[in-house]
Design a protein around this motif. Sequence first.
Motif, short mmCIF file in Angstrom:
data_model
loop_
_atom_site.label_atom_id
_atom_site.label_comp_id
_atom_site.label_asym_id
_atom_site.label_seq_id
_atom_site.Cartn_x
_atom_site.Cartn_y
_atom_site.Cartn_z
N ILE A 1 15.42 38.70 23.19
CA ILE A 1 15.19 37.70 22.14
C ILE A 1 15.08 36.31 22.76
CG2 ILE A 1 16.28 36.54 20.18
CD1 ILE A 1 17.31 39.36 19.35
N VAL A 2 15.96 36.01 23.71
CA VAL A 2 15.91 34.72 24.41
C VAL A 2 14.56 34.56 25.12
CG1 VAL A 2 16.93 33.37 26.30
CG2 VAL A 2 18.43 34.57 24.69
N THR A 3 14.13 35.63 25.81
CA THR A 3 12.89 35.59 26.58
C THR A 3 11.67 35.44 25.67
OG1 THR A 3 13.93 36.99 28.25
CG2 THR A 3 11.52 36.84 28.30
N LEU A 4 11.62 36.27 24.61
CA LEU A 4 10.46 36.26 23.72
C LEU A 4 10.32 34.92 22.98
CD1 LEU A 4 10.70 39.90 22.32
CD2 LEU A 4 8.92 38.99 23.83
N ASN A 5 11.45 34.23 22.77
CA ASN A 5 11.41 32.94 22.09
C ASN A 5 11.29 31.76 23.06
OD1 ASN A 5 11.97 33.19 18.97
ND2 ASN A 5 13.12 34.81 19.97
N HIS A 6 11.14 32.08 24.36
CA HIS A 6 10.94 31.06 25.39
C HIS A 6 12.04 30.00 25.39
CE1 HIS A 6 7.02 32.92 25.82
NE2 HIS A 6 6.81 32.74 24.53
N LEU A 7 13.27 30.41 25.10
CA LEU A 7 14.37 29.44 25.15
C LEU A 7 14.77 29.25 26.61
CD1 LEU A 7 16.45 27.68 23.63
CD2 LEU A 7 18.02 29.62 23.75
N ASP A 8 14.66 28.02 27.08
CA ASP A 8 15.01 27.72 28.47
C ASP A 8 16.47 27.31 28.58
OD1 ASP A 8 14.36 27.37 31.24
OD2 ASP A 8 14.53 25.21 30.88
N GLU A 9 16.89 26.37 27.71
CA GLU A 9 18.28 25.93 27.72
C GLU A 9 18.77 25.83 26.29
OE1 GLU A 9 19.55 22.77 30.08
OE2 GLU A 9 18.34 23.34 31.82
N GLY A 10 19.97 26.28 26.06
CA GLY A 10 20.53 26.19 24.72
C GLY A 10 21.71 27.12 24.55
N ILE A 11 21.95 27.45 23.30
CA ILE A 11 23.07 28.33 22.95
C ILE A 11 22.52 29.52 22.17
CG2 ILE A 11 25.17 28.55 21.55
CD1 ILE A 11 25.70 26.83 23.91
N CYS A 12 22.99 30.68 22.50
CA CYS A 12 22.64 31.91 21.78
C CYS A 12 23.86 32.35 20.97
CB CYS A 12 22.24 32.99 22.79
SG CYS A 12 21.89 34.57 22.02
N GLN A 13 23.70 32.31 19.65
CA GLN A 13 24.79 32.70 18.76
C GLN A 13 24.54 34.13 18.30
OE1 GLN A 13 27.43 30.59 17.78
NE2 GLN A 13 28.37 32.32 16.75
N VAL A 14 25.55 34.98 18.43
CA VAL A 14 25.44 36.39 18.06
C VAL A 14 26.46 36.67 16.97
CG1 VAL A 14 25.45 38.75 18.93
CG2 VAL A 14 24.83 36.88 20.46
N PHE A 15 26.01 37.29 15.87
CA PHE A 15 26.89 37.50 14.72
C PHE A 15 26.73 38.92 14.18
CE2 PHE A 15 27.91 37.39 10.19
CZ PHE A 15 29.15 36.80 10.22
N VAL A 16 27.85 39.56 13.90
CA VAL A 16 27.86 40.92 13.34
C VAL A 16 28.19 40.84 11.85
CG1 VAL A 16 29.06 43.14 13.38
CG2 VAL A 16 28.49 42.01 15.53
N PRO A 17 27.22 41.16 10.95
CA PRO A 17 27.45 41.02 9.51
C PRO A 17 28.05 42.29 8.90
CG PRO A 17 25.16 41.53 9.88
CD PRO A 17 25.82 41.53 11.24
N HIS A 18 29.13 42.76 9.47
CA HIS A 18 29.80 43.96 8.97
C HIS A 18 31.31 43.73 8.98
CE1 HIS A 18 26.04 46.20 9.24
NE2 HIS A 18 25.89 45.75 10.48
N THR A 19 32.05 44.53 8.23
CA THR A 19 33.51 44.37 8.20
C THR A 19 34.23 45.43 9.01
OG1 THR A 19 33.69 45.66 6.17
CG2 THR A 19 33.46 43.27 5.92
#
Length: 128
Positions: A24-42
């Motif tokens: 996802i980082v590669t396909l969106n060409h993000l060079d520098e930043g923050i990658c937030q990952v979230f699990v929408p389950h309990t």
Amino acid sequence: MENIVVRTKSRVELIDITAQIQDIVTLNHLDEGICQVFVPHTTAGITINENADPDVCSDIINCLNKMVPFNDMYKHAEGNSAAHIKASMLGFSLSVIVEGGRLQLGTWQGIYFAEFDGPRNRKVWVKL
Ligand code: ZN
């Protein structure tokens, strides 16, 4: 926001999703930043741990299963309280620094989806 589909195969399981997140980082060409990952389950969570020796993941699972038994006079009628508790212990989100287009993880680190009430089809949301 991007969505990763995770198809779990066991009741309790840690699944390495580092490659999908890096994609996802590669396909969106993000060079520098923050990658937030979230699990929408309990009854599922997310964690970072060793990706070299698979015994580490099975030790984590065995220890969590010992700490939080599947049956322990829980009140929740759905019968999956152990899964809810384990998910809260690990947590539902994490963020990773991105530099040079790469997730900045330690040499032995991988990002793991933590299934506690599988098998199921699950989602992981990623925001860059
Ligand atoms: Zn429940």
